[in-house]
Motif scaffolding. Structure first.
Motif, short mmCIF file in Angstrom:
data_model
loop_
_atom_site.label_atom_id
_atom_site.label_comp_id
_atom_site.label_asym_id
_atom_site.label_seq_id
_atom_site.Cartn_x
_atom_site.Cartn_y
_atom_site.Cartn_z
N SER A 1 33.15 43.22 28.83
CA SER A 1 32.42 44.28 28.58
C SER A 1 33.10 45.45 28.27
O SER A 1 32.68 46.49 27.67
N ASP A 2 34.48 45.46 28.43
CA ASP A 2 35.34 46.61 28.17
C ASP A 2 35.91 46.27 26.88
O ASP A 2 36.87 47.17 26.44
N ALA B 1 36.78 46.82 36.84
CA ALA B 1 37.15 48.17 37.46
C ALA B 1 38.31 48.24 38.26
O ALA B 1 38.96 49.20 38.53
N ASP C 1 44.63 43.80 24.84
CA ASP C 1 43.79 44.79 24.38
C ASP C 1 44.01 45.00 22.83
O ASP C 1 45.12 45.21 22.39
#
Length: 608
Positions: free
Chosen positions: A124-125, A191, A142
């Motif tokens: 979700s990131d 997180a 990333d």
């Protein structure tokens, strides 16, 4: 040792006849170049370079892009219709990124210390996550910075080497399955950057959506809240599960992806298909008349894994991964490659001709098949090749290969299921097609190699298995098996890091390899009577005649006399071989990765 400077090079290169697709992953995307939906296949090419095939879902036209490096693998992620993210194995885990607008690859990224990237998922990131082997780690890519980070080992158990696959559908979380000494699920909190156990022991993810997380443990379903991860009352939730597979007309079930135009896409062996979505969930289990289409690209060259000659003098072999076989005509250089020989994935290890029929043994389903080359190919309906009784799931990898035994049966040596130390033997009767099997004739030992003479079947063992590290603290064995009676004797070899692969037998003499030593065992005396030291590990032994064997040791081919132990260097080789066979004419065919070579009988005869 031998004088290499005087050694000839007797071999000839004859071709690269082994070519196939081995699709391990798929996704779909809206192509930024033309706005059309595309079906994307991630192809693995053992011994070669992996590719991705992009297929127009309306026209069937395809384009193929070769990876910068690596064989390819299971991991494939469509990142926002802008990039394709691909993971690779086997020798080194690479991550590749294809820019869909320019069709150019970014600089490859290495996962240091890892050999495999398994299936990957989008978090979700906006980052891409994937599992690995042998580190059992969770990797994070990333796309914004083109960086790859190892987030740590998923399981605290050092015997667990695998983390596969991963799921990122629940906001804020990444779920990872691990194994195989112990099995289970971990959830990674994006997180917090922490792992915690999730679900029952040995649970697997069945489905994740915005309403629930469903796990399956030995057939039992459990449901959890995707935000709190707390258990849910499962009343009625099982009825909301989406079908995960579609059923072909032959009853085989295949996973699929959903396209935006309400169709389904998938692949099977050398083919793919796109079909309309069934009208009801029940229809997914109803056999569908699905038309298969050939993948619209040229199949790449792949590694040759097994070799055998048929009665007509044709050379047959198997691909290193992809469950296909090939035929090569030495007279013309022409070759043919098959589609899948059975429904399970993996590869063919064992190949034996009895008359005009070819008998095979395959990983990963423990499958035996029989194929008549003179009859039309119809594996889809299990006609030709025809799959016989499986020895799975107890036995799955026929790494001992197959031989014709003194009783006329086809004998195969196996290693056990993932996470289990052990192995076994199987026998196929070529007349009745009956399959017999014996599990763990020597407890907790896999069968490394198999040979036979006119009286016994012989095998060596090792203490490795799929999914666990090889044990080097226990002895391995040479087993003597009499058809109709079973194991009549075994010779224990001291614990050693030297794995055993090659074995050959003739008239009561058995040559077997242990690293840089080749031992000759006298069956009547029940002892090793000669030991030949070589400079490189021997990975293959081949019977040349009643008195001699050929030992393939690194890039050296050595001839050994079974009665005297005398050894001589016959020829240098172009590399470490993967498979070899002796023809009726006395020619030696062997493979080095994707290439097929021959040493002619006339060259060997001049050395006598």
């Amino acid at each position: 040792m031998f004088k290499r400077e005087a050694a000839p090079k007797l071999y000839e290169f004859v071709g690269q006849p082994c070519r196939n697709f081995n699709i391990l992953g798929q996704t779909s995307l809206i192509d930024p170049l033309d706005g059309k939906e595309k079906h994307v296949l991630s192809n693995f090419a053992l011994g070669g370079t992996g590719t991705v095939v992009i297929i127009d879902t309306l026209t069937g036209e395809g384009e193929q892009h070769e990876l910068p490096i690596g064989n390819g693998a299971w991991g494939i992620v469509n990142w926002n219709n802008e990039k394709l993210v691909i993971g690779t194995c086997v020798e080194q885990a690479y991550l590749h990124v294809l820019d869909l607008r320019t069709r150019t690859w970014a600089e490859p990224l290495k996962s240091i210390g890892e050999s495999y990237f398994w299936k990957m998922g989008l978090g979700s990131d906006g980052k891409v996550y994937g599992g690995t082997y042998p580190g059992c780690s969770l990797m994070q890519y990333d796309p914004a910075t083109h960086t790859l980070v190892n987030l740590g080992k998923v399981s605290e158990n050092p015997k667990n080497l695998y983390s596969r696959p991963v799921w990122g559908e629940a906001p804020g979380y990444i779920f990872v399955y691990y194994g195989f000494d112990t099995k289970g699920l971990k959830v990674y909190d994006i997180a917090k950057g922490t792992f915690q156990e999730f679900g029952r022991p040995e649970a697997e993810i069945r489905e994740i959506n915005d309403r629930f997380i469903c796990t399956r443990t030995n057939g039992q379903l459990d449901f959890y809240d995707p935000q709190t991860l707390q258990p849910l009352d499962d009343a009625g939730l099982a009825d909301q599960l989406k079908p995960s597979k579609i059923t072909l007309a032959n009853g085989q079930q295949l996973p699929f992806i959903e396209l935006e135009d309400d169709r389904l896409a998938s692949f099977r062996g050398q083919d793919y298909f796109i079909v309309d979505k069934p009208s009801s969930p029940q229809d997914y289990d109803t056999p569908q008349p699905i038309a298969l289409a050939q993948i619209p690209a040229k199949a790449p060259v792949t590694e040759i894994f097994t070799l055998v000659e048929d009665p007509k003098g044709q050379i047959w072999g198997a691909s290193g991964f992809g469950q296909t076989i090939f035929r090569f005509d030495p007279a013309t250089g022409e070759y043919w490659n098959s589609s899948s020989v059975c429904n399970e994935g993996g590869e063919v290890y064992g190949m034996v001709f009895v008359g005009d029929r070819l008998f095979t043994a395959s990983y990963v389903g423990g499958d035996h098949t029989v194929y008549d080359p003179d009859q039309p190919w119809d594996q889809l309906n299990n006609v030709n090749p025809h799959t016989l009784r499986s020895v799975g799931p107890q036995l799955i990898r026929p790494e001992g290969r197959s031989v014709l035994g003194p009783d006329g049966g086809i004998w195969t040596g196996w290693s056990a299921n993932y996470g289990v130390y052990g192995g076994g033997l199987s026998r196929v009767d070529p007349e009745t097609l009956e399959v017999e099997s014996w599990y763990d004739p020597i407890p907790e030992r896999a069968i490394a190699s198999v040979a036979a003479d006119d009286q016994y079947v012989y095998f060596t063992t090792h203490s490795g298995t799929s999914g666990l590290a090889t044990r080097h603290d226990i002895p391995w064995q040479l087993g003597i098996w009499e058809p109709g009676k079973g194991l009549i004797d075994q010779y224990d070899y001291p614990a050693s890091p030297n794995e055993t692969f090659g074995i050959a037998a003739s008239q009561g003499k058995v040559a077997f390899a242990a690293g840089t030593e080749i031992h000759i065992f006298d069956v009547a005396e029940r002892k090793v009577v000669h030991t030949v030291s070589v400079s490189q590990p021997c990975l293959w032994l081949l019977k040349l005649d009643d008195e001699h064997v050929a030992a393939f040791c690194g890039d050296e081919l050595i001839r050994i006399h079974l009665h005297s132990g005398e050894a001589s260097l016959l020829s240098l080789l172009p590399g470490t071989i993967r498979a070899a066979t002796l023809t009726a004419a006395g020619d030696i065919y062997f493979s080095v990765r994707t290439s097929l070579y021959v040493i002619r009988a006339r060259e060997l005869s001049q050395l006598n």
